[in-house]
Design a protein around this motif. Structure first.
Motif, mmCIF file in Angstrom:
data_model
loop_
_atom_site.group_PDB
_atom_site.id
_atom_site.type_symbol
_atom_site.label_atom_id
_atom_site.label_comp_id
_atom_site.label_asym_id
_atom_site.label_seq_id
_atom_site.Cartn_x
_atom_site.Cartn_y
_atom_site.Cartn_z
ATOM 1 N N HIS A 19 41.426 19.146 -4.329
ATOM 2 C CA HIS A 19 42.475 18.329 -3.695
ATOM 3 C C HIS A 19 42.257 17.737 -2.573
ATOM 4 O O HIS A 19 41.511 18.170 -1.852
ATOM 5 N N LEU A 20 43.075 16.560 -2.205
ATOM 6 C CA LEU A 20 43.143 15.927 -0.738
ATOM 7 C C LEU A 20 41.704 15.926 -0.334
ATOM 8 O O LEU A 20 41.322 15.995 0.803
ATOM 9 N N ALA A 21 40.691 15.080 -1.227
ATOM 10 C CA ALA A 21 39.506 14.730 -1.092
ATOM 11 C C ALA A 21 39.216 13.153 -0.491
ATOM 12 O O ALA A 21 38.099 12.576 -0.367
ATOM 13 N N THR A 22 40.330 12.493 -0.641
ATOM 14 C CA THR A 22 40.256 11.022 -0.170
ATOM 15 C C THR A 22 41.583 10.596 0.634
ATOM 16 O O THR A 22 42.533 11.281 0.907
ATOM 17 N N TRP A 23 41.302 9.372 1.336
ATOM 18 C CA TRP A 23 42.191 9.057 2.373
ATOM 19 C C TRP A 23 43.372 8.590 1.460
ATOM 20 O O TRP A 23 44.589 8.721 2.122
ATOM 21 N N HIS A 24 43.379 8.274 0.375
ATOM 22 C CA HIS A 24 44.533 7.861 -0.690
ATOM 23 C C HIS A 24 45.354 9.044 -0.638
ATOM 24 O O HIS A 24 46.661 9.042 -0.462
ATOM 25 N N SER A 25 44.441 10.160 -1.188
ATOM 26 C CA SER A 25 45.485 11.343 -1.115
ATOM 27 C C SER A 25 46.020 11.952 0.014
ATOM 28 O O SER A 25 47.167 12.576 0.026
ATOM 29 N N LEU A 26 45.516 12.017 1.145
ATOM 30 C CA LEU A 26 45.719 12.414 2.612
ATOM 31 C C LEU A 26 47.131 11.635 2.992
ATOM 32 O O LEU A 26 48.186 12.174 3.190
ATOM 33 N N LEU A 27 46.931 10.292 2.890
ATOM 34 C CA LEU A 27 47.937 9.496 3.295
ATOM 35 C C LEU A 27 49.019 9.592 2.267
ATOM 36 O O LEU A 27 50.257 9.430 2.699
ATOM 37 N N GLY A 28 48.889 9.849 1.194
ATOM 38 C CA GLY A 28 50.071 9.966 -0.041
ATOM 39 C C GLY A 28 50.784 11.285 0.535
ATOM 40 O O GLY A 28 51.902 11.183 0.211
ATOM 41 N N VAL A 29 50.005 12.191 0.629
ATOM 42 C CA VAL A 29 50.919 13.352 1.083
ATOM 43 C C VAL A 29 51.918 13.183 2.401
ATOM 44 O O VAL A 29 52.907 13.501 2.339
ATOM 45 N N GLY A 30 51.259 12.308 3.330
ATOM 46 C CA GLY A 30 51.912 11.969 4.535
ATOM 47 C C GLY A 30 53.036 11.226 4.553
ATOM 48 O O GLY A 30 54.030 11.288 4.876
ATOM 49 N N THR A 31 53.056 10.240 3.108
ATOM 50 C CA THR A 31 54.188 9.471 2.939
ATOM 51 C C THR A 31 55.240 10.129 2.287
ATOM 52 O O THR A 31 56.286 9.966 2.444
ATOM 53 N N LEU A 32 54.898 11.191 1.477
ATOM 54 C CA LEU A 32 55.930 12.021 0.718
ATOM 55 C C LEU A 32 56.821 12.830 1.846
ATOM 56 O O LEU A 32 57.915 13.061 1.735
ATOM 57 N N VAL A 33 55.868 13.239 2.887
ATOM 58 C CA VAL A 33 56.606 14.018 4.130
ATOM 59 C C VAL A 33 57.699 12.970 4.985
ATOM 60 O O VAL A 33 58.751 13.424 5.184
ATOM 61 N N ALA A 34 57.130 11.951 4.975
ATOM 62 C CA ALA A 34 57.710 11.121 5.903
ATOM 63 C C ALA A 34 59.203 10.741 5.021
ATOM 64 O O ALA A 34 60.261 10.341 5.510
#
Length: 232
Positions: free
Chosen positions: A125-140
């Motif tokens: 999990h969370l192995a790409t910039w897409h996934s990392l920024l996606g989690v940040g987008t969900l939090v925002a």
């Protein structure tokens, strides 16, 4: 006679012909943003072939939530080219909340499908910039929804003024939308998408999410530009 008039600096210094051309161009841009948001969502849904795997539902849920519902939830307040221009302000706010609730629901569902797909395939999990920024987008997005709750229920505002909270809500909303746009763009660089779309079509997909983002950014910044006073 001396009167004070508040106005937005948008369109300042334009002649009558230039002003109406400016208004017409903005209206065309908003209508085009609606078309692009809907078209991009449909194309992503077709490309992902929902039902063929757990992962196939992830692009569908995320594109419906962030590319369509979030875009429409903001553009419905536009004075140019909104399909909901006949709605009252109160009606628009209710529709905005319905669409933003779909954003949160769709984002959470898409995240669930992705987590389940990763577990089945035993991939990290969370192995790409897409996934990392996606989690940040969900939090925002979740924080933005919480801020909107304070506007919906004034007693939750505390000492913060309503006008200032609206400004915070709009600013945070723009940040969340831009984060979502960057996340969608980064999705074009994933192995799945590059294996599905190639050539010039890939570049077309890369540019499509940027157009609604520019329209949304223009709408929010124009609506909350500092107002000036002129004396006549």
């Amino acid at each position: 006679m001396r009167t004070d008039v508040e106005y937005s600096p948008v369109g300042e210094g334009l002649g009558m012909n230039e002003f109406w051309l400016y208004v017409w161009m903005r209206r065309v841009a908003v209508i085009a943003a609606h078309v692009v948001a809907l078209g991009f969502t449909i194309l992503m849904s077709l490309l992902s072939r929902p039902g063929t795997s757990l992962f196939s539902w992830h692009p569908v849920c995320m594109s419906v939530a962030f590319c369509l519902c979030m875009t429409e939830g903001i553009l419905l307040f536009s004075t140019e080219g909104s399909p909901f221009c006949f709605k009252s302000r109160k009606g628009k706010v209710r529709l905005h909340w319905f669409l933003q609730a779909l954003v949160v629901l769709g984002g959470a569902t898409g995240l669930g499908f992705m987590v389940a797909s990763k577990r089945v395939s035993e991939r990290p999990h969370l192995a790409t910039w897409h996934s990392l920024l996606g989690v940040g987008t969900l939090v925002a997005t979740a924080l933005q929804a919480a801020c909107g709750l304070c506007l919906l229920f004034p007693k939750l505002q505390g000492v913060t003024s309503h006008a200032r909270l609206r400004l915070y809500h709009a600013t945070c909303g723009l940040v969340a939308y831009l984060l979502a746009t960057v996340t969608v763009v980064l999705a074009m660089f994933t192995d799945w998408f590059q294996a599905t779309v190639k050539g010039l079509l890939w570049y077309a997909f890369l540019l499509l999410p940027l157009f609604p983002a520019l329209v949304v950014m223009n709408q929010i910044t124009n609506a909350y530009l500092p107002k000036k006073k002129i004396t006549t």
